[in-house]
Design an enzyme around this catalytic site. Structure first.
Site, PDB file in Angstrom:
ATOM      1  N   ASP A  37       0.853  -1.177   0.000  1.00  0.00           N
ATOM      2  CA  ASP A  37       0.000   0.000   0.000  1.00  0.00           C
ATOM      3  C   ASP A  37       0.897   1.238   0.000  1.00  0.00           C
ATOM      4  OD1 ASP A  37      -2.368   1.489   0.123  1.00  0.00           O
ATOM      5  OD2 ASP A  37      -2.269   1.587   2.302  1.00  0.00           O
ATOM      6  N   ASP A  39      -0.302   5.020   1.040  1.00  0.00           N
ATOM      7  CA  ASP A  39      -0.588   5.877   2.191  1.00  0.00           C
ATOM      8  C   ASP A  39      -0.614   5.041   3.468  1.00  0.00           C
ATOM      9  OD1 ASP A  39      -0.920   8.312   0.730  1.00  0.00           O
ATOM     10  OD2 ASP A  39      -2.875   7.602   0.069  1.00  0.00           O
TER      11      ASP A  39
END
Length: 285
Positions: A37, A39
């Site tokens: 991922d 953020d």
């Protein structure tokens, strides 16, 4: 202390095991492909997470395929690559996979060269154009809802009327809010709920936690689930999607989910570590 002859990542973690349907515990294969991922893992509130730059550098040097995943559909992957570079993270555009790209691939598979009415920004419209989709508000096959910082009431009204007229409803991701330096912003999931309330039609969400996004990401890197790790900061999106796709799941504690919240979920990650910095040593294992 070592696990199966390997040095574990620093910090608390679950053993590197998976549970089969028959209850047996089976050893996973070494990690040869990495999904991460963005953020909360590599960046947080506009700043790089300490150790993220070295993690990316080590991955690139190892030659192991990797892909940065994000539910953010606002930007193209070239835009995101440039934004990450400004933070000292050298992630090439081709190593980024967004919910917009996953949505475009899904629609192209379902209805090749179709048409869509789109609420979103360049990341989504560019992906759909590249998938040979026509963007129109005249009898479109789909209404496609993505992220934007300027949701328009008139666009939402048009989307409602098109769905009432028979257009299929697809959304890039179910996130109800998004981060900003000023605080939370209403995001795709919240606006989708408004449209559903008005029409009675539920959207098909393509992005995480839909394992479809993980499977398309695996296809992009040419990986196999038993040799691929998913690194995320949210149990309810990153980790559950990785679990459902059969990946090794690693939770970092630099984003949304806190360590004391992990046990509340009916599924668990294979590892829990303080940050991405604690995974650098695993790259060369």
């Amino acid at each position: 202390m070592s696990v199966n002859g390997r040095r574990p990542a620093r910090g608390p973690f679950h053993p590197k095991i998976s549970t089969c349907d028959n209850g047996d515990m089976t050893e996973r294969k070494p990690i040869e492909y990495w999904l991460s991922d963005m953020d909360g893992v590599l960046v947080h509130e506009g700043s790089p997470v300490p150790g993220a730059a070295e993690f990316v550098r080590r991955l690139a040097a190892s030659g192991k395929p990797f892909l940065v995943l994000t539910n953010n559909s606002i930007y193209t992957r070239r835009d995101l690559s440039a934004r990450l570079a400004a933070l000292g993270l050298d992630v090439p555009a081709e190593a980024i996979w967004t919910s917009a790209l996953a949505t475009a691939r899904f629609l192209a598979d379902q209805r090749p060269e179709g048409s869509a009415y789109v609420i979103g920004e360049a990341g989504l419209t560019t992906a759909l154009h590249e998938a040979d989709y026509v963007l129109t508000d005249i009898r479109p096959d789909y209404v496609v809802l993505g992220e934007t910082r300027t949701y328009s009431f008139s666009q939402i009204t048009r989307a409602i009327r098109l769905i009432e007229g028979g257009a299929r409803f697809v959304a890039t991701n179910p996130d109800p809010v998004g981060p900003s330096q000023e605080g939370s912003l209403p995001a795709c999931g919240a606006v989708a709920a408004m449209i559903t309330r008005a029409t009675g039609v539920e959207p098909y969400f393509v992005g995480k936690p839909n394992p479809l996004m993980m499977r398309t990401a695996l296809n992009v890197v040419g990986g196999h689930s038993e040799q691929t790790a998913m690194v995320g900061d949210r149990m309810d999106t990153d980790i559950v999607a990785g679990v459902e796709a059969g990946l090794e799941t690693i939770l970092v504690l630099t984003g949304v989910t806190r360590e004391d919240e992990v046990g509340r979920f009916p599924f668990r990650p294979h590892r829990v570590v303080p940050s991405i910095a604690d995974l650098i040593e695993l790259i060369d294992v």
